[in-house]
Design a protein around this motif. Structure first.
Motif, PDB file in Angstrom:
ATOM      1  N   GLY A  12      37.786  41.855  57.024  1.00  0.00           N
ATOM      2  CA  GLY A  12      37.274  41.268  55.908  1.00  0.00           C
ATOM      3  C   GLY A  12      37.493  41.520  54.857  1.00  0.00           C
ATOM      4  O   GLY A  12      36.935  41.325  53.579  1.00  0.00           O
ATOM      5  N   ALA A  13      39.338  41.592  54.399  1.00  0.00           N
ATOM      6  CA  ALA A  13      39.638  42.286  53.123  1.00  0.00           C
ATOM      7  C   ALA A  13      39.352  41.022  52.202  1.00  0.00           C
ATOM      8  O   ALA A  13      39.479  41.234  50.936  1.00  0.00           O
ATOM      9  CB  ALA A  13      41.331  42.166  53.874  1.00  0.00           C
ATOM     10  N   TYR A  14      39.734  39.363  52.656  1.00  0.00           N
ATOM     11  CA  TYR A  14      39.539  38.442  51.856  1.00  0.00           C
ATOM     12  C   TYR A  14      37.991  38.223  51.201  1.00  0.00           C
ATOM     13  O   TYR A  14      37.919  38.755  49.917  1.00  0.00           O
ATOM     14  CB  TYR A  14      39.455  37.042  52.300  1.00  0.00           C
ATOM     15  N   ALA A  15      36.874  38.700  52.151  1.00  0.00           N
ATOM     16  CA  ALA A  15      35.785  38.564  51.236  1.00  0.00           C
ATOM     17  C   ALA A  15      35.631  39.627  50.552  1.00  0.00           C
ATOM     18  O   ALA A  15      34.792  39.431  49.332  1.00  0.00           O
ATOM     19  CB  ALA A  15      34.953  38.059  52.162  1.00  0.00           C
ATOM     20  N   LEU A  55      46.490  38.141  47.328  1.00  0.00           N
ATOM     21  CA  LEU A  55      47.440  38.948  47.213  1.00  0.00           C
ATOM     22  C   LEU A  55      48.187  39.646  46.754  1.00  0.00           C
ATOM     23  O   LEU A  55      46.826  40.497  45.832  1.00  0.00           O
ATOM     24  CB  LEU A  55      48.687  37.897  45.960  1.00  0.00           C
ATOM     25  N   PRO A  56      48.926  40.313  47.488  1.00  0.00           N
ATOM     26  CA  PRO A  56      49.522  42.307  46.498  1.00  0.00           C
ATOM     27  C   PRO A  56      49.495  42.272  45.552  1.00  0.00           C
ATOM     28  O   PRO A  56      50.245  41.218  44.808  1.00  0.00           O
ATOM     29  CB  PRO A  56      51.170  42.273  48.162  1.00  0.00           C
ATOM     30  N   GLU A  65      53.892  42.757  55.808  1.00  0.00           N
ATOM     31  CA  GLU A  65      53.478  44.371  55.043  1.00  0.00           C
ATOM     32  C   GLU A  65      52.268  43.954  54.814  1.00  0.00           C
ATOM     33  O   GLU A  65      50.664  44.700  54.856  1.00  0.00           O
ATOM     34  CB  GLU A  65      54.796  45.195  54.360  1.00  0.00           C
ATOM     35  N   ALA A  66      51.798  42.465  54.009  1.00  0.00           N
ATOM     36  CA  ALA A  66      50.937  42.034  53.476  1.00  0.00           C
ATOM     37  C   ALA A  66      49.855  42.125  54.257  1.00  0.00           C
ATOM     38  O   ALA A  66      48.329  41.603  53.309  1.00  0.00           O
ATOM     39  CB  ALA A  66      51.530  41.022  52.576  1.00  0.00           C
ATOM     40  N   VAL A  75      45.178  41.407  45.236  1.00  0.00           N
ATOM     41  CA  VAL A  75      44.108  40.823  43.892  1.00  0.00           C
ATOM     42  C   VAL A  75      44.202  39.005  44.017  1.00  0.00           C
ATOM     43  O   VAL A  75      44.030  38.627  45.364  1.00  0.00           O
ATOM     44  CB  VAL A  75      45.205  40.792  42.778  1.00  0.00           C
ATOM     45  N   ALA A  76      43.475  39.347  43.410  1.00  0.00           N
ATOM     46  CA  ALA A  76      42.207  37.647  43.370  1.00  0.00           C
ATOM     47  C   ALA A  76      43.035  36.505  42.587  1.00  0.00           C
ATOM     48  O   ALA A  76      43.016  37.414  41.266  1.00  0.00           O
ATOM     49  CB  ALA A  76      40.882  37.263  43.284  1.00  0.00           C
TER      50      ALA A  76
END
Length: 109
Positions: A12-15, A55-56, A65-66, A75-76
Motif C-alpha cells: 500500500g505504499a503507492y496509495a 519515486l525514491p 532497492e526502490a 515522493v509523488a
C-alpha cells in the motif's frame, strides 16, 4: 482523479504516498526536478491517464532497492518532473565523473 494504485502495490505504499501528497506533484521546496515552475512548485494533480509516479526521495537509490521502500522514503511526482529530475541527476553524475577522471589523469602525468 486517478486514485487507482499500480498493478502491484502489496504494502500500500503507492496509495499512502499519494494520499500524503494530496494527489498532487510534490516538486518544489526540498524535492526539485531542476525545472522552473510558477510560484516555485509544480501544480500538477493526478488525472485520468496522467497518474503520478512514486519515486525514491534519494535519486541515487537503485531500482531493486526502490521497490522495497516505504511511504516515508517515496515522493509523488508528475511524469514531467520525474523525467526532468532523473535527467538532471544523471547529467550531474556524469559531470562529476568527468571531473574526477580529468583530475586523476592530471595526477598520472
Amino acid at each position: 482523479m486517478n486514485h487507482r494504485p499500480p498493478i502491484a502495490d502489496p504494502n500500500g505504499a503507492y496509495a499512502e504516498v499519494m494520499r500524503r501528497a494530496g494527489w498532487s506533484c510534490q516538486c518544489g521546496g526540498s524535492i526539485t526536478c531542476g525545472g522552473r515552475h510558477a510560484y516555485g512548485c509544480c501544480d500538477t494533480s493526478a488525472e485520468y491517464r496522467k497518474p503520478l509516479i512514486a519515486l525514491p526521495r534519494d535519486p541515487d537509490t537503485p531500482a531493486h532497492e526502490a521497490v522495497t521502500l516505504g511511504p516515508d522514503d517515496l515522493v509523488a511526482l508528475c511524469r514531467a518532473c520525474a523525467t526532468r529530475r532523473t535527467k538532471t541527476h544523471k547529467q550531474e553524475r556524469e559531470k562529476q565523473r568527468a571531473e574526477q577522471a580529468a583530475e586523476s589523469a592530471l595526477f598520472e602525468l
